[in-house]
Design a protein around this motif. Structure first.
Motif, PDB file in Angstrom:
ATOM      1  N   ALA A   1     108.429 -28.422  13.533  1.00 14.55           N
ATOM      2  CA  ALA A   1     108.258 -29.562  12.631  1.00 14.55           C
ATOM      3  C   ALA A   1     109.498 -30.444  12.712  1.00 14.55           C
ATOM      4  O   ALA A   1     110.404 -30.331  11.870  1.00 14.55           O
TER       5      ALA A   1
ATOM      6  N   PHE B   1     101.661 -25.782   5.965  1.00 15.77           N
ATOM      7  CA  PHE B   1     101.390 -24.672   6.885  1.00 15.77           C
ATOM      8  C   PHE B   1     101.977 -23.367   6.352  1.00 15.77           C
ATOM      9  O   PHE B   1     101.337 -22.308   6.428  1.00 15.77           O
TER      10      PHE B   1
ATOM     11  N   LYS C   1     106.371 -19.253  10.076  1.00 13.91           N
ATOM     12  CA  LYS C   1     107.269 -20.390  10.301  1.00 13.91           C
ATOM     13  C   LYS C   1     107.895 -20.369  11.689  1.00 13.91           C
ATOM     14  O   LYS C   1     108.330 -21.408  12.191  1.00 13.91           O
TER      15      LYS C   1
ATOM     16  N   ASN D   1     112.937 -24.358  16.985  1.00 12.09           N
ATOM     17  CA  ASN D   1     111.674 -23.865  17.544  1.00 12.09           C
ATOM     18  C   ASN D   1     111.160 -24.725  18.693  1.00 12.09           C
ATOM     19  O   ASN D   1     110.077 -24.470  19.223  1.00 12.09           O
TER      20      ASN D   1
ATOM     21  N   TYR E   1      94.140 -26.424   5.523  1.00 15.60           N
ATOM     22  CA  TYR E   1      95.132 -25.498   6.073  1.00 15.60           C
ATOM     23  C   TYR E   1      94.672 -24.050   5.922  1.00 15.60           C
ATOM     24  O   TYR E   1      94.857 -23.228   6.834  1.00 15.60           O
TER      25      TYR E   1
ATOM     26  N   PHE F   1     100.856 -19.492   7.523  1.00 17.03           N
ATOM     27  CA  PHE F   1     101.276 -19.513   8.917  1.00 17.03           C
ATOM     28  C   PHE F   1     102.723 -19.046   9.052  1.00 17.03           C
ATOM     29  O   PHE F   1     103.554 -19.259   8.165  1.00 17.03           O
TER      30      PHE F   1
ATOM     31  N   LYS G   1     106.336 -19.946  14.321  1.00 14.71           N
ATOM     32  CA  LYS G   1     105.358 -20.529  15.236  1.00 14.71           C
ATOM     33  C   LYS G   1     105.070 -21.985  14.899  1.00 14.71           C
ATOM     34  O   LYS G   1     104.035 -22.528  15.285  1.00 14.71           O
ATOM     35  N   ILE G   2     106.005 -22.618  14.176  1.00 16.38           N
ATOM     36  CA  ILE G   2     105.825 -24.009  13.763  1.00 16.38           C
ATOM     37  C   ILE G   2     107.026 -24.829  14.203  1.00 16.38           C
ATOM     38  O   ILE G   2     108.172 -24.499  13.884  1.00 16.38           O
TER      39      ILE G   2
ATOM     40  N   TYR H   1     108.163 -23.902  21.490  1.00 13.54           N
ATOM     41  CA  TYR H   1     107.023 -24.805  21.737  1.00 13.54           C
ATOM     42  C   TYR H   1     106.859 -25.075  23.230  1.00 13.54           C
ATOM     43  O   TYR H   1     105.763 -24.955  23.782  1.00 13.54           O
TER      44      TYR H   1
ATOM     45  N   ILE I   1     102.114 -24.277  16.579  1.00 10.24           N
ATOM     46  CA  ILE I   1     101.846 -25.517  15.842  1.00 10.24           C
ATOM     47  C   ILE I   1     103.002 -26.487  16.009  1.00 10.24           C
ATOM     48  O   ILE I   1     104.161 -26.113  15.887  1.00 10.24           O
TER      49      ILE I   1
ATOM     50  N   THR J   1     103.918 -30.242  14.238  1.00 13.50           N
ATOM     51  CA  THR J   1     103.437 -31.128  13.184  1.00 13.50           C
ATOM     52  C   THR J   1     104.475 -32.163  12.807  1.00 13.50           C
ATOM     53  O   THR J   1     105.679 -31.889  12.835  1.00 13.50           O
TER      54      THR J   1
END
Length: 298
Positions: A142, A130, A137, A214, A107, A135, A139-140, A218, A121, A123
């Motif tokens: 999950a 992450f 959060k 998010n 990572y 990174f 841009k994630i 995405y 991202i 995941t």
């Protein structure tokens, strides 16, 4: 509709693949990362590692349980008969993975590769790696949950609760000989008083709303990339939940006018024939691959 048809291998010389990967990443306008369990495993969080399990759970190892994967299966759900043992396992599991384990090298290396690039991202991992690696959060995406959160078992509401204080209390007071937490330490929902449970996608009781905020970002990231060069970097994604990352990445690669899929996977590096000309398949240790990309890139 997902891509089907004959699966092919597309794996020339390793160093040639690394050189190509570096070039694609440098030239990319957008980079979409899809990360599965294999990424954390390459950094040492391998649920099939018997040595790691014996180190972390010596009492359970004495009982004939050999891996984290086996323990998860054994303690997957709680009832009135096993609840104290259930939380003995999960409080320690969460404490080790979510709180004690630092940011892992794969990572950290990936962060160095992507920190100056326009990236997003998705995941299926729930270990918080992450965020630990730096990174953003925002841009994630999950969607499978978070080891750092509890939810009402019912659930009575869509609120999630940070669990560090509950975890610490259960571990500090637990009976190690019985491998059982104290009855009074079992976490209860602050809203309704029912039992709480881990916030993981298990069934229709999973509180997913906070994790889905998010999702639109995405989708927007993918749609916006249609006007530029997109590189999809897929890391350690197998077939446990292929509908979340693996198959959508293949579909995006197929439909995108200027996309390249970099699939890094020790066990399942293949791609469908339809996207072989737009794919780079690397069957090697993820930690090594990312480090080599970082070294050549910087």
């Amino acid at each position: 509709m997902f891509l089907r048809g004959r699966i092919i291998m597309s794996m020339p010389d390793y160093l040639e693949n690394i050189t190509k990967a570096v070039k694609f990443i440098k030239e990319a306008d957008y980079i979409l990362v899809g990360a599965g369990a294999g990424l954390s495993a390459s950094g040492g969080l391998n649920y099939g590692d018997s040595k790691l399990f014996k180190e972390w759970f010596p009492k359970l190892s004495e009982l004939g349980i050999n891996t984290i994967a086996e323990a998860i299966s054994l303690y997957w759900s709680a009832d009135d008969l096993n609840r104290r043992n259930f939380w003995a396992y999960w409080s320690n599991h969460i404490n080790k993975i979510r709180y004690e384990v630092p940011a892992l090298k794969p990572y950290l290396y990936l962060f160095e590769v992507l920190k100056s690039k326009n990236h997003f991202i998705i995941t299926t991992n729930v270990d918080g790696q992450f965020i630990k690696a730096g990174f953003n959060k925002e841009k994630i995406f999950a969607p499978q949950g978070d080891y750092g959160l509890f939810q009402c078992e019912k659930p009575c509401c869509y609120e999630l609760f940070h669990n560090r204080i509950f975890i610490d209390k259960m571990i500090s007071n637990m009976n190690n000989d019985e491998f059982a937490v104290q009855e009074d330490d079992i976490p209860h929902c602050p809203k309704c008083g029912s039992y709480m449970t881990k916030n993981l996608r298990v069934d229709n009781t999973f509180v997913e709303a906070p994790h889905m905020k998010n999702q639109n970002d995405y989708i927007d990231f993918v749609n916006n990339s249609m006007n530029g060069k997109l590189v999809l970097i897929e890391l350690g994604v197998g077939f446990n939940t292929p509908v979340i990352i693996r198959w959508p990445f293949e579909r995006i690669t197929s439909r995108h006018p200027n996309a390249v899929l970099i699939r890094i996977n020790m066990d399942y590096p293949e791609v469908p024939q339809e996207i072989s000309s737009k794919s780079l398949c690397i069957s090697n240790n993820i930690l090594k691959v990312i480090n080599d990309i970082k070294t050549k890139k910087i």
